[in-house]
Design a protein around this motif. Structure first.
Motif, PDB file in Angstrom:
ATOM      1  N   LEU A   5      54.901  89.696  85.503  1.00  0.00           N
ATOM      2  CA  LEU A   5      54.855  90.858  84.611  1.00  0.00           C
ATOM      3  C   LEU A   5      55.371  90.513  83.219  1.00  0.00           C
ATOM      4  O   LEU A   5      54.792  90.940  82.200  1.00  0.00           O
ATOM      5  CB  LEU A   5      55.675  91.999  85.216  1.00  0.00           C
ATOM      6  CG  LEU A   5      55.094  92.631  86.483  1.00  0.00           C
ATOM      7  CD1 LEU A   5      56.083  93.598  87.118  1.00  0.00           C
ATOM      8  CD2 LEU A   5      53.789  93.353  86.167  1.00  0.00           C
ATOM      9  N   PHE A   6      56.453  89.755  83.139  1.00  0.00           N
ATOM     10  CA  PHE A   6      56.967  89.342  81.825  1.00  0.00           C
ATOM     11  C   PHE A   6      55.973  88.423  81.127  1.00  0.00           C
ATOM     12  O   PHE A   6      55.797  88.492  79.901  1.00  0.00           O
ATOM     13  CB  PHE A   6      58.317  88.636  81.982  1.00  0.00           C
ATOM     14  CG  PHE A   6      59.456  89.568  82.283  1.00  0.00           C
ATOM     15  CD1 PHE A   6      59.598  90.768  81.586  1.00  0.00           C
ATOM     16  CD2 PHE A   6      60.400  89.255  83.252  1.00  0.00           C
ATOM     17  CE1 PHE A   6      60.651  91.630  81.855  1.00  0.00           C
ATOM     18  CE2 PHE A   6      61.454  90.109  83.528  1.00  0.00           C
ATOM     19  CZ  PHE A   6      61.581  91.302  82.831  1.00  0.00           C
ATOM     20  N   SER A   7      55.319  87.547  81.898  1.00  0.00           N
ATOM     21  CA  SER A   7      54.349  86.622  81.301  1.00  0.00           C
ATOM     22  C   SER A   7      53.179  87.382  80.693  1.00  0.00           C
ATOM     23  O   SER A   7      52.744  87.081  79.569  1.00  0.00           O
ATOM     24  CB  SER A   7      53.842  85.639  82.360  1.00  0.00           C
ATOM     25  OG  SER A   7      54.899  84.846  82.871  1.00  0.00           O
ATOM     26  N   ARG A   8      52.667  88.359  81.414  1.00  0.00           N
ATOM     27  CA  ARG A   8      51.501  89.106  80.907  1.00  0.00           C
ATOM     28  C   ARG A   8      51.845  89.941  79.679  1.00  0.00           C
ATOM     29  O   ARG A   8      50.952  90.287  78.900  1.00  0.00           O
ATOM     30  CB  ARG A   8      50.960  90.005  82.019  1.00  0.00           C
ATOM     31  CG  ARG A   8      50.253  89.227  83.124  1.00  0.00           C
ATOM     32  CD  ARG A   8      49.822  90.134  84.250  1.00  0.00           C
ATOM     33  NE  ARG A   8      49.133  89.394  85.298  1.00  0.00           N
ATOM     34  CZ  ARG A   8      48.836  89.904  86.498  1.00  0.00           C
ATOM     35  NH1 ARG A   8      49.199  91.159  86.797  1.00  0.00           N
ATOM     36  NH2 ARG A   8      48.212  89.157  87.392  1.00  0.00           N
ATOM     37  N   ALA A   9      53.114  90.301  79.525  1.00  0.00           N
ATOM     38  CA  ALA A   9      53.527  91.070  78.343  1.00  0.00           C
ATOM     39  C   ALA A   9      53.938  90.157  77.189  1.00  0.00           C
ATOM     40  O   ALA A   9      54.380  90.641  76.142  1.00  0.00           O
ATOM     41  CB  ALA A   9      54.689  91.993  78.703  1.00  0.00           C
ATOM     42  N   GLY A  10      53.802  88.825  77.362  1.00  0.00           N
ATOM     43  CA  GLY A  10      54.134  87.889  76.295  1.00  0.00           C
ATOM     44  C   GLY A  10      55.618  87.611  76.171  1.00  0.00           C
ATOM     45  O   GLY A  10      56.054  87.054  75.154  1.00  0.00           O
ATOM     46  N   ARG A  11      56.424  87.972  77.166  1.00  0.00           N
ATOM     47  CA  ARG A  11      57.876  87.766  77.105  1.00  0.00           C
ATOM     48  C   ARG A  11      58.200  86.463  77.826  1.00  0.00           C
ATOM     49  O   ARG A  11      58.641  86.429  78.972  1.00  0.00           O
ATOM     50  CB  ARG A  11      58.591  88.956  77.714  1.00  0.00           C
ATOM     51  CG  ARG A  11      58.306  90.240  76.937  1.00  0.00           C
ATOM     52  CD  ARG A  11      58.799  91.493  77.630  1.00  0.00           C
ATOM     53  NE  ARG A  11      60.222  91.499  77.872  1.00  0.00           N
ATOM     54  CZ  ARG A  11      60.908  92.587  78.231  1.00  0.00           C
ATOM     55  NH1 ARG A  11      60.265  93.757  78.338  1.00  0.00           N
ATOM     56  NH2 ARG A  11      62.201  92.523  78.445  1.00  0.00           N
ATOM     57  N   THR A  12      57.985  85.362  77.078  1.00  0.00           N
ATOM     58  CA  THR A  12      58.056  84.034  77.675  1.00  0.00           C
ATOM     59  C   THR A  12      59.443  83.706  78.206  1.00  0.00           C
ATOM     60  O   THR A  12      59.587  83.202  79.327  1.00  0.00           O
ATOM     61  CB  THR A  12      57.645  82.974  76.631  1.00  0.00           C
ATOM     62  OG1 THR A  12      56.458  83.401  75.966  1.00  0.00           O
ATOM     63  CG2 THR A  12      57.395  81.636  77.289  1.00  0.00           C
ATOM     64  N   GLN A  13      60.477  83.982  77.422  1.00  0.00           N
ATOM     65  CA  GLN A  13      61.828  83.616  77.822  1.00  0.00           C
ATOM     66  C   GLN A  13      62.265  84.386  79.070  1.00  0.00           C
ATOM     67  O   GLN A  13      62.879  83.816  79.985  1.00  0.00           O
ATOM     68  CB  GLN A  13      62.802  83.874  76.677  1.00  0.00           C
ATOM     69  CG  GLN A  13      64.219  83.352  76.936  1.00  0.00           C
ATOM     70  CD  GLN A  13      64.248  81.863  77.249  1.00  0.00           C
ATOM     71  OE1 GLN A  13      63.621  81.064  76.545  1.00  0.00           O
ATOM     72  NE2 GLN A  13      64.931  81.479  78.317  1.00  0.00           N
ATOM     73  N   ASP A  14      61.942  85.698  79.125  1.00  0.00           N
ATOM     74  CA  ASP A  14      62.293  86.482  80.318  1.00  0.00           C
ATOM     75  C   ASP A  14      61.582  85.949  81.555  1.00  0.00           C
ATOM     76  O   ASP A  14      62.158  85.877  82.649  1.00  0.00           O
ATOM     77  CB  ASP A  14      61.921  87.955  80.104  1.00  0.00           C
ATOM     78  CG  ASP A  14      62.832  88.632  79.098  1.00  0.00           C
ATOM     79  OD1 ASP A  14      63.999  88.223  78.994  1.00  0.00           O
ATOM     80  OD2 ASP A  14      62.368  89.571  78.416  1.00  0.00           O
ATOM     81  N   ALA A  15      60.303  85.559  81.381  1.00  0.00           N
ATOM     82  CA  ALA A  15      59.546  85.022  82.512  1.00  0.00           C
ATOM     83  C   ALA A  15      60.161  83.705  82.986  1.00  0.00           C
ATOM     84  O   ALA A  15      60.288  83.452  84.191  1.00  0.00           O
ATOM     85  CB  ALA A  15      58.085  84.821  82.109  1.00  0.00           C
ATOM     86  N   TRP A  16      60.557  82.842  82.025  1.00  0.00           N
ATOM     87  CA  TRP A  16      61.165  81.557  82.409  1.00  0.00           C
ATOM     88  C   TRP A  16      62.497  81.762  83.127  1.00  0.00           C
ATOM     89  O   TRP A  16      62.834  81.036  84.069  1.00  0.00           O
ATOM     90  CB  TRP A  16      61.352  80.684  81.176  1.00  0.00           C
ATOM     91  CG  TRP A  16      61.929  79.347  81.513  1.00  0.00           C
ATOM     92  CD1 TRP A  16      63.188  78.900  81.265  1.00  0.00           C
ATOM     93  CD2 TRP A  16      61.263  78.285  82.208  1.00  0.00           C
ATOM     94  NE1 TRP A  16      63.369  77.629  81.742  1.00  0.00           N
ATOM     95  CE2 TRP A  16      62.196  77.220  82.338  1.00  0.00           C
ATOM     96  CE3 TRP A  16      59.984  78.123  82.730  1.00  0.00           C
ATOM     97  CZ2 TRP A  16      61.870  76.017  82.965  1.00  0.00           C
ATOM     98  CZ3 TRP A  16      59.660  76.920  83.352  1.00  0.00           C
ATOM     99  CH2 TRP A  16      60.595  75.900  83.475  1.00  0.00           C
ATOM    100  N   ASN A  17      63.256  82.769  82.702  1.00  0.00           N
ATOM    101  CA  ASN A  17      64.522  83.073  83.388  1.00  0.00           C
ATOM    102  C   ASN A  17      64.281  83.417  84.848  1.00  0.00           C
ATOM    103  O   ASN A  17      65.064  83.047  85.731  1.00  0.00           O
ATOM    104  CB  ASN A  17      65.240  84.226  82.690  1.00  0.00           C
ATOM    105  CG  ASN A  17      65.771  83.837  81.316  1.00  0.00           C
ATOM    106  OD1 ASN A  17      65.953  82.648  81.031  1.00  0.00           O
ATOM    107  ND2 ASN A  17      66.011  84.824  80.480  1.00  0.00           N
ATOM    108  N   MET A  18      63.195  84.144  85.133  1.00  0.00           N
ATOM    109  CA  MET A  18      62.879  84.494  86.522  1.00  0.00           C
ATOM    110  C   MET A  18      62.492  83.256  87.328  1.00  0.00           C
ATOM    111  O   MET A  18      62.870  83.110  88.504  1.00  0.00           O
ATOM    112  CB  MET A  18      61.723  85.517  86.563  1.00  0.00           C
ATOM    113  CG  MET A  18      62.068  86.870  85.946  1.00  0.00           C
ATOM    114  SD  MET A  18      63.444  87.715  86.777  1.00  0.00           S
ATOM    115  CE  MET A  18      64.795  87.362  85.649  1.00  0.00           C
ATOM    116  N   ILE A  19      61.756  82.333  86.690  1.00  0.00           N
ATOM    117  CA  ILE A  19      61.384  81.098  87.383  1.00  0.00           C
ATOM    118  C   ILE A  19      62.631  80.264  87.680  1.00  0.00           C
ATOM    119  O   ILE A  19      62.755  79.660  88.759  1.00  0.00           O
ATOM    120  CB  ILE A  19      60.368  80.308  86.516  1.00  0.00           C
ATOM    121  CG1 ILE A  19      59.042  81.083  86.458  1.00  0.00           C
ATOM    122  CG2 ILE A  19      60.141  78.918  87.088  1.00  0.00           C
ATOM    123  CD1 ILE A  19      58.000  80.464  85.565  1.00  0.00           C
TER     124      ILE A  19
END
Length: 579
Positions: free
Chosen positions: A501-515
């Motif tokens: 969900l963060f990736s699709r919204a362009g929120r790269t850093q938040d998505a990486w934190n989840m990974i």
């Protein structure tokens, strides 16, 4: 009625309004507890409440006198203590009168037996009075599927009748006993779980050539399932009591037939074959059924999931729709929840609408207290989610939620599945707001379903931004700790969905934190999660993020690592250092 307002019993204050069914029950019980505490204080310290300041004094508006006014040892003093429901004081004074050689009249002794049998030889309290108003023997477990009891269990159901208690002791020392004495003892024993003793007492009544009244027969018929184990034996014993009523000239009433139907609920197939005959007998005696009558009938015919007769509930609703009912039986209150459960089992939305219309007629809605109302509306809403169009479901959800009932976690799951089936996932953010209000923002089962639906497919950019906002709220809720909240463990499904969900919204850093959190709990990101993150890095033109992803895939020795490396070299302009 304001659909956003809470029940009228609650304070009109945001802090004091319940958020879910559990807090609504807690607040309502605390309010009643406060009333009982006030009654207790008045009873324990009556000397502080005996002053009358009103002019002129209107006795009927004054507090009830709860302290004995007659001093000394006399039968009149005993009568007063019985009237004030002072169980221990009444027994003590009775014993003192007997020891002093003062005879106590049969009428007064019977009144004392009435008091003892009603309260089960225990002291009167407001809470106990409320419990005693309910019929014994029908509990939540029976509503679902009554199990076969052991022979020992047949002798007593939640027995509160002590061996050789004051009621039995006083009964034995009575110089003379009439039918009232025996009937009171029988009803008290049945009420407090001593069914076998009640039956023995009834035999003694017959041996003394007394006649039982209709209330005693009703109690005995209710106790039949606890006296016999086999279904046929139960029915035969019930018929014995009915024949005795006819021989003694006792006219049955509505509660007699309701007690008989309640017994037939626990007689297996015999119940189905004989219950309609009971209804016809009621019609012959011109006795109108109550809601409890119809509730027992539905339970008998719709107890087994596999064998549903088609017409019984329709005929019941034909009768119920024509009338506005008044309370006549404690089991009347169970009808609407039982009938709605039948509608759910049949998956018949038309019957549910008819039932709801009947419930709203006249004062019928008063049969639904807080708990039963939640059960009724919860079943109704689950059926709506299963059978109705999504626009209708959302309309009912908006009107019913927190005003008529508090949706259960199952109701939220049903609503999410209905939104999925109708392809209306854009409504999920508003459902999430409702979940937060209901206190369901930390339930893994609901969060996994919610995140799974939001992350399954690509949606327009505006919707993806709304989904990312929900994802941020969910992350904050799961990270939240407090005095009464423990730190919850993340699941791989939740973290993967949040990353998507963060990736699709362009929120790269938040998505990486989840990974990275996935790695912390020793989980490997799925190919879907890694592809979505790569697409996000490409969309935001962040080659460094794509390179981090390739390094992660290579360190985990994933088959996808080579493909990600090739895509990075092909789709990004890399510097020599990055290459």
């Amino acid at each position: 009625q304001d659909p956003t307002a809470a029940h009228y019993m609650f304070q009109d204050d945001p802090f004091l309004m319940p958020r879910n069914a559990a807090s609504a029950r807690l607040y309502s019980l605390s309010k009643e507890s406060g009333k009982n505490a006030a009654k207790y204080i008045i009873k324990q310290f009556p000397q502080y409440f005996d002053k009358t300041f009103a002019e002129p004094n209107v006795p009927c508006l004054m507090p009830e006198i709860l302290t004995p006014q007659i001093e000394g040892l006399s039968e009149e003093a005993l009568k007063e203590r019985i009237h004030l429901r002072r169980v221990k004081d009444s027994v003590d004074m009775f014993d003192q009168l007997i020891q002093a050689g003062t005879p106590v009249s049969l009428e007064t002794t019977n009144s004392l037996l009435d008091l003892l049998c009603f309260y089960g030889d225990g002291e009167f309290t407001p809470e106990k009075e409320e419990e005693d108003l309910e019929e014994p023997g029908v509990n939540a477990s029976e509503q679902k599927a009554p199990k076969k009891q052991s022979r020992r269990g047949l002798q007593s159901f939640d027995s509160r009748w002590r061996e050789n208690n004051n009621a039995e002791r006083i009964f034995k020392i009575m110089p003379e006993r009439n039918a009232h004495s025996y009937c009171t003892m029988i009803r008290g024993m049945v009420k407090h779980g001593a069914s076998a003793k009640a039956y023995d007492m009834y035999i003694d009544l017959l041996n003394e050539r007394h006649k039982a009244d209709v209330h005693t027969f009703n109690a005995l018929i209710t106790a039949v399932p606890y006296l016999k184990e086999r279904f046929l034996e139960r029915w035969e014993l019930a018929k014995v009591f009915l024949n005795h009523m006819a021989q003694q000239g006792v006219q049955p009433n509505l509660l007699t037939f309701n007690a008989l139907l309640k017994t037939l609920r626990r007689c297996g197939g015999i119940g189905k074959s004989m219950s309609l005959s009971v209804i016809k007998e009621m019609e012959a005696l011109d006795i109108e059924p109550s809601l409890a009558t119809y509730g027992h009938l539905l339970f008998i015919f719709y107890k087994d999931v596999d064998c549903y007769p088609s017409g019984i509930i329709s005929e019941v609703l034909d009768d119920v729709e024509k009338r506005s009912f008044a309370p006549q039986d404690p089991d009347d209150a169970n009808f609407f929840a039982t009938a709605m459960q039948v509608c759910c089992d049949l998956k018949d939305i038309k019957l549910a609408y008819r039932l709801n219309k009947a419930m709203e007629k006249g004062d019928n809605w008063k049969f639904l207290d807080m708990d039963r109302s939640n059960a009724y509306w919860s079943k109704f809403f689950s059926l709506l989610c299963m059978m109705e169009q999504i626009d209708v479901v959302l309309k009912w959800y908006k009107e019913m939620s927190t005003s008529a009932f508090y949706p259960t976690p199952k109701n939220i799951l049903d609503l999410l599945q209905a939104l999925d089936a109708a392809n209306h996932l854009e409504v999920i953010p508003s459902v999430w707001e409702g979940m937060k209000q209901l206190g369901y923002n930390r339930r893994h089962d609901l969060l996994e379903e919610l995140l799974s639906l939001m992350s399954r497919e690509q949606h327009p950019h505006e919707i993806q931004l709304a989904f990312a906002k929900c994802a941020e709220d969910i992350k904050a809720a799961l990270d939240q700790t407090g005095r009464e909240q423990a730190l919850l463990e993340w699941t791989s499904l939740e973290l993967g969905s949040l990353a998507v969900l963060f990736s699709r919204a362009g929120r790269t850093q938040d998505a990486w934190n989840m990974i990275e959190r996935l790695q912390q709990i020793s989980r490997i990101p799925t190919d879907h999660v890694m592809n979505e993150f790569f697409n996000c890095a490409k969309q935001t033109n962040c080659p460094d993020e794509a390179i981090k992803l390739v390094k992660l895939a290579a360190s985990l020795d994933l088959p996808l690592s080579q493909k990600l490396k090739s895509r990075t070299e092909k789709e990004f302009e890399l510097s020599e250092k990055q290459k």
